[in-house]
Enzyme design. Structure first.
Site, PDB file in Angstrom:
ATOM      1  NE  ARG A 192      -4.760  -0.302  -2.347  1.00  0.00           N
ATOM      2  CZ  ARG A 192      -5.566  -1.033  -1.599  1.00  0.00           C
ATOM      3  NH1 ARG A 192      -5.367  -2.332  -1.457  1.00  0.00           N
ATOM      4  NH2 ARG A 192      -6.583  -0.486  -0.975  1.00  0.00           N
ATOM      5  NE  ARG A 239      -3.060   8.061  -2.154  1.00  0.00           N
ATOM      6  CZ  ARG A 239      -2.992   6.825  -2.583  1.00  0.00           C
ATOM      7  NH1 ARG A 239      -2.736   6.575  -3.862  1.00  0.00           N
ATOM      8  NH2 ARG A 239      -3.173   5.803  -1.770  1.00  0.00           N
ATOM      9  CG  HIS A 276      -2.022   0.961   1.164  1.00  0.00           C
ATOM     10  ND1 HIS A 276      -1.820   2.314   1.302  1.00  0.00           N
ATOM     11  CD2 HIS A 276      -3.341   0.792   0.934  1.00  0.00           C
ATOM     12  CE1 HIS A 276      -2.983   2.932   1.165  1.00  0.00           C
ATOM     13  NE2 HIS A 276      -3.920   2.026   0.937  1.00  0.00           N
ATOM     14  CG  HIS A 278      -2.689  -3.333   2.181  1.00  0.00           C
ATOM     15  ND1 HIS A 278      -3.098  -2.969   3.447  1.00  0.00           N
ATOM     16  CD2 HIS A 278      -3.788  -3.252   1.396  1.00  0.00           C
ATOM     17  CE1 HIS A 278      -4.388  -2.687   3.418  1.00  0.00           C
ATOM     18  NE2 HIS A 278      -4.834  -2.855   2.196  1.00  0.00           N
ATOM     19  CG  HIS A 279      -4.330  -8.773   0.449  1.00  0.00           C
ATOM     20  ND1 HIS A 279      -5.454  -8.821   1.252  1.00  0.00           N
ATOM     21  CD2 HIS A 279      -4.367  -9.887  -0.313  1.00  0.00           C
ATOM     22  CE1 HIS A 279      -6.141  -9.922   0.964  1.00  0.00           C
ATOM     23  NE2 HIS A 279      -5.501 -10.577   0.018  1.00  0.00           N
ATOM     24  CD  GLU A 331      -6.049   2.944  -2.376  1.00  0.00           C
ATOM     25  OE1 GLU A 331      -7.088   2.328  -2.055  1.00  0.00           O
ATOM     26  OE2 GLU A 331      -5.000   2.382  -2.697  1.00  0.00           O
ATOM     27  NE  ARG A 369      -7.088  -7.403  -0.794  1.00  0.00           N
ATOM     28  CZ  ARG A 369      -7.573  -6.216  -0.430  1.00  0.00           C
ATOM     29  NH1 ARG A 369      -8.745  -5.791  -0.882  1.00  0.00           N
ATOM     30  NH2 ARG A 369      -6.895  -5.438   0.385  1.00  0.00           N
TER      31      ARG A 369
END
Ligand code: ADP
Length: 598
Positions: free
Chosen positions: A430, A409, A393, A533-534, A406, A573
């Site tokens: 991202r 932004r 991220h 992040h993921h 997000e 993702r």
């Protein structure tokens, strides 16, 4: 599980005393006094033989935590917290756990709840402050004998679910609704896992909410968007299953009391598809709270602080789990095992094994995301897919690991480097934004926004409360605070504001998030850099949630769902698909496991 003992030091106690100066609001053995008392007065107060209710306050994660402590002699007879800034699922759960522990043990020497360290510490500090006011030295309180003993663990169940996040709870509820005897193992002190961090919502197509709101969407379009977002390396069968079952999953959530009626646009989706709670609260905390209620209603045992260490296999089928907890090791025999241990975004050793360049990156994940399920499944021959696909991220504050959504932004903020210049279309995906932040000198940047944006976006208040936002009355004053040349930052904002007015970003061709310019002081900055992040990869499953071996066969008795699995999200993702994944596949894994047992 990683837990920390709270150390009650002299420094801690004096901090508690300092807190009293500003936080005491009253004690009930006298009429409540609303003006603050001084620390000196409180320290000379004698222990209150007849007791009373005393309040102490400390700074928590999202604001003040106030403890109302009722004592009788040296006994703590009641304890309540007021903590409006804490989220129900994380802070609230931690406060509930601490309340129980303190009342049971009669001491404030209790463990910090992993994942809610700040709130836990604040809770204990607040209680200590109240105790000092009651004339009780917290360090003199000794734990009641025998209160460290744990609830006895069941050694037999139809189904054992490993992991108490969104996928595990969905699977357990589904299996229990099918009439089976289920238990959940959770290695940390609280349920929820990374699911509590999901803020946006859940993607679903052809739902009644969309139809009622006149939104035209199709399962086919959902599949296409997910495949495009994942750079087409996703397993299309799993993606199809997720999309086809998404509308039913929304209805299932409604059936247990968690409707998601608010439908809007989100990155990577070609129509309004992300479903969120009506009141604008974060979807993760909202769902975890409802799941928690449902687990209680259905009387599904959840063993906290209980770590699964091994899947037991017999004749090629999973037949139970080995666990470890404070009172030693145990075996739970079962007819089926569901892995729902989440990803490995909090395990630097593991993610750098697959992606060396992520060394030193902070993580946005909760502490339980250490990849245990992937390691356990691999040890018994499961196949892993897309394991090196890790999403970073771009905007994570590095000292607190707070992810700056997000939405900031999207509502008009820009990114500038230490030189005071923009360097990317801030609305890129991202991976692109992250790569560009990393490419700046020092590998970091600042998100710059103004007061109007702060007023429009609730999330920014939590960043201010967490102390990660620099503020300046003017752009120049802000620039001074963050050591940027004021004339350069002022020029950058000038060019940007002209671009917003003209609706054309000549520098980086940004096209969205340009509804508001940045002209209303005060101005704000958050220093950010990318964070893990993921983890998209993991254990291979088929469309029934069965785990597949390295040889390509179904491993009998073993099911998996959620971030522990791989294949659904491919190389990237998209927002809203993590929740779709855990609810759809959690449900499928629970149902398939139940069917296999029956
Ligand atoms: P998902 O979104 O897939 O449900 P989460 O991260 O929300 O994933 O939840 C996974 C949960 O599993 C976390 O609460 C984590 O602490 C727990 N967990 C991870 N490893 C183990 C383990 N070895 N034993 C028990 N629980 C575990």
């Amino acid at each position: 599980m990683k837990r920390m003992k709270l150390v009650r030091s002299a420094a801690g106690l004096s901090a508690a005393l300092v807190l009293l100066v500003t936080s005491i609001v009253g004690c009930s053995n006298k009429p409540a006094v609303n003006e603050p008392t001084t620390a000196a007065e409180t320290t000379t107060e004698a222990p209150s033989e007849e007791g009373g209710t005393f309040e102490g306050t400390a700074q928590g994660f999202g604001g003040d935590v106030t403890a109302k402590v009722t004592v009788s002699g040296k006994e703590i007879t009641a304890l309540e917290f007021v903590a409006e800034g804490e989220t129900p699922a994380i802070g609230g759960a931690a406060l509930e756990a601490i309340q129980k522990e303190v009342l049971k043990k009669q001491t404030t020497e209790v463990d910090v709840i992993a994942g809610a360290t700040v709130t836990s510490k604040a809770a204990v500090e607040a209680i200590n402050a109240a105790l000092v006011l009651a004339g009780i030295d917290p360090s003199s309180l000794v734990a009641v004998a025998g209160t460290d003993s744990l609830e006895e663990i069941k050694t037999e169940a139809d189904i054992v679910v490993i992991g108490g996040g969104g996928a595990g709870m969905t699977a357990a509820i589904t299996a229990k609704q099918a009439g089976l005897d289920v238990v959940i193992l959770e290695k940390t002190g609280m349920i929820g896992g990374n699911t509590t961090k999901a803020t946006g919502g859940m993607n679903a197509a052809e739902t009644h909410f969309q139809k009622e709101q006149g939104i035209e969407d199709t399962v086919a379009l959902f599949i296409e968007d997910t495949m495009t977002g994942g750079k087409n390396i996703n397993n299309i069968e799993l993606v199809t299953t997720m999309a086809e079952n998404s509308a039913d999953a929304i209805e299932w959530l409604e059936s247990i009391g968690a409707p998601l009626p608010k439908v809007s646009f989100s990155g990577g989706a070609s129509v309004a598809r992300i479903h969120a709670p009506e009141d604008g609260s974060g979807v993760g905390n909202y769902l975890v709270a409802v799941f928690d209620e449902t687990l209680k209603e259905l009387e599904i045992p959840v063993y906290l602080n209980t770590k699964a260490t091994e899947i037991i296999m017999k004749d090629g089928a999973a037949t139970g789990v080995k666990v470890t907890r404070a009172d030693g090791e145990h075996t739970i025999n079962a007819k089926a095992v569901i892995l729902a241990t989440g990803g490995f975004g909090a395990n630097e050793e593991m993610y750098t094994k697959y992606r060396e360049e992520l060394k030193g990156f902070v993580t946005t994940n909760t502490p339980g995301a250490t990849g245990d399920g992937i390691v356990m499944a691999e040890a018994i021959g499961a196949n892993l897919v897309d394991i090196e696909q890790i999403q970073i991220h771009p905007t994570v504050e590095q000292t607190t690991s707070i992810m700056v959504t997000e939405g900031v932004r999207g509502d008009g903020a820009i990114l500038v480097n230490q030189g005071g210049k923009r360097f990317v279309n801030e609305m890129e995906t991202r991976d692109v934004v992250s790569a560009n932040v990393i490419a700046q000198e020092g590998g970091y940047a600042y998100i710059i926004f103004d007061h109007q944006l702060r007023e429009n976006l609730k999330a920014t208040e939590s960043y201010v409360k967490a102390g990660i936002v620099e503020e300046g009355e003017t752009i120049e004053a802000l620039a001074e605070k963050i050591n940027i040349d004021p004339s350069v930052l002022s020029e950058t904002l000038g060019i940007w504001n002209e671009a917003v007015t003209a609706k054309t970003d000549g520098e980086f061709d940004r096209k969205t998030g340009m509804e508001h310019d940045l002209t209303t002081g005060p101005y704000y900055a958050i220093k950010i850099a990318p964070g893990v992040h993921h983890t998209m990869g993991g254990v291979e499953i088929n469309t029934s949630g069965e785990v597949i071996s390295a040889e390509g066969n179904v491993i009998q008795g073993l099911f998996a769902a959620g971030e522990v699995t791989g294949g659904i999200h491919g190389a990237n993702r998209i927002g809203g698909n993590a929740v779709a994944d855990i609810v759809v596949f959690g449900h499928i894994a629970g149902k398939s496991a139940a069917d296999s047992v029956k």
